[in-house]
Design an enzyme around this catalytic site. Structure first.
Site, PDB file in Angstrom:
ATOM      1  N   VAL A  88       2.128  -2.182   0.544  1.00  0.00           N
ATOM      2  CA  VAL A  88       3.504  -3.253   0.022  1.00  0.00           C
ATOM      3  C   VAL A  88       2.649  -4.526  -0.544  1.00  0.00           C
ATOM      4  O   VAL A  88       3.586  -5.527  -0.732  1.00  0.00           O
ATOM      5  CB  VAL A  88       4.251  -3.468   1.378  1.00  0.00           C
ATOM      6  CG1 VAL A  88       4.895  -1.975   1.735  1.00  0.00           C
ATOM      7  CG2 VAL A  88       3.320  -3.891   2.499  1.00  0.00           C
ATOM      8  N   HIS A 104       6.614   2.232  -0.652  1.00  0.00           N
ATOM      9  CA  HIS A 104       7.085   2.016   0.572  1.00  0.00           C
ATOM     10  C   HIS A 104       7.538   0.454   0.287  1.00  0.00           C
ATOM     11  O   HIS A 104       7.936  -0.124   1.341  1.00  0.00           O
ATOM     12  CB  HIS A 104       5.969   1.850   1.609  1.00  0.00           C
ATOM     13  CG  HIS A 104       5.805   3.416   1.850  1.00  0.00           C
ATOM     14  ND1 HIS A 104       4.649   3.554   2.518  1.00  0.00           N
ATOM     15  CD2 HIS A 104       6.606   4.785   1.780  1.00  0.00           C
ATOM     16  CE1 HIS A 104       4.732   5.169   2.612  1.00  0.00           C
ATOM     17  NE2 HIS A 104       5.713   5.662   2.165  1.00  0.00           N
ATOM     18  N   THR A 170      -6.191   6.947   2.678  1.00  0.00           N
ATOM     19  CA  THR A 170      -5.103   7.299   3.249  1.00  0.00           C
ATOM     20  C   THR A 170      -5.200   8.451   4.089  1.00  0.00           C
ATOM     21  O   THR A 170      -6.179   9.292   4.114  1.00  0.00           O
ATOM     22  CB  THR A 170      -3.779   7.806   2.247  1.00  0.00           C
ATOM     23  OG1 THR A 170      -2.715   8.428   3.113  1.00  0.00           O
ATOM     24  CG2 THR A 170      -4.261   8.808   1.121  1.00  0.00           C
TER      25      THR A 170
END
Length: 229
Positions: A88, A104, A170
């Site tokens: 974000v 997101h 990730t």
């Protein structure tokens, strides 16, 4: 010009000093993640949630892109690069990447609790005094746990058109984001950069794992990519 599609996660931003919650027993900056990133948390204590994201927003003023971000931006000289990020923050944009899709949400935006399409750019603190034009409370423009991911269909479309797909930083544990790489065309090469890579199964693509940090991994991968252009 070949199309590179990147799926980036918290690991690439961690190198710039932005903490991840999965590395701290489910805590994010000292908070249980569901206290500050769920509809229930918002309903229980909106002041806490607003303060949490106000602090995260301030943090962005003091952090900068790292080499991983910069290399991805530089690759736009040789490739059509599209970045799908679970983050974000705005570090990809700060580094110069032009095509960034935030799955997101974004810290530097807020939206109406009633009209999901009423979204504003936002740099300052957000409080319970901030309302939309119809008097409804504004909230962080963040996709919380349990909420739909509006950008997922566009992300899948990007993945389907990729000539090269990169996964970087990730854990591939958060869905639906973790499933995006499975929408790439068969035989599309996939490169997975992470110091602690997750197990990837049922993938009809050549997969190369680079068990390094985002910056180190992108320095290695850049040389490989320039041979594929």
């Amino acid at each position: 010009m070949k199309k590179i599609v990147v799926l980036s996660g918290a690991g690439i931003s961690a190198e710039s000093g932005i903490k991840t919650f999965r590395d701290a027993d489910g805590l994010w900056e000292g908070h249980d993640i569901l206290e500050v990133a769920s509809p229930e948390g918002w309903n229980n204590n909106p002041e806490l949630v607003l303060d949490f994201y106000n602090q995260r927003r301030k943090q962005l003023r003091d952090v900068f892109p790292n080499k991983g971000h910069s290399i991805l931006a530089e690759l736009e000289k040789e490739f059509d690069v599209q970045i799908i990020t679970q983050n974000v923050d705005n570090l990809h944009e700060k580094a110069g990447s032009k095509k960034v899709l935030h799955l997101h949400g974004e810290l530097l935006k807020v939206r109406s609790t009633r009209d999901k399409n009423y979204i504003l750019d936002w740099q300052d603190d957000l409080t319970t005094a901030h309302k939309d034009k119809n008097g409804f409370q504004m909230r962080p423009h963040i996709v919380w746990f349990g909420e739909d991911v509006p950008a997922i269909e566009e992300a899948i479309e990007w993945a389907e058109k990729a000539d090269i797909f990169i996964v970087i930083g990730t854990s591939l544990q958060v869905y639906p984001a973790a499933g995006i790489l499975h929408h790439t065309k068969p035989k599309t090469p996939i490169f997975y950069i992470d110091p602690k890579p997750a197990s990837v199964t049922q993938l009809a693509n050549p997969l190369e794992i680079i068990p390094l940090s985002g910056s180190e991994g992108m320095m290695v991968l850049r040389e490989k990519l320039l041979k594929l252009k």
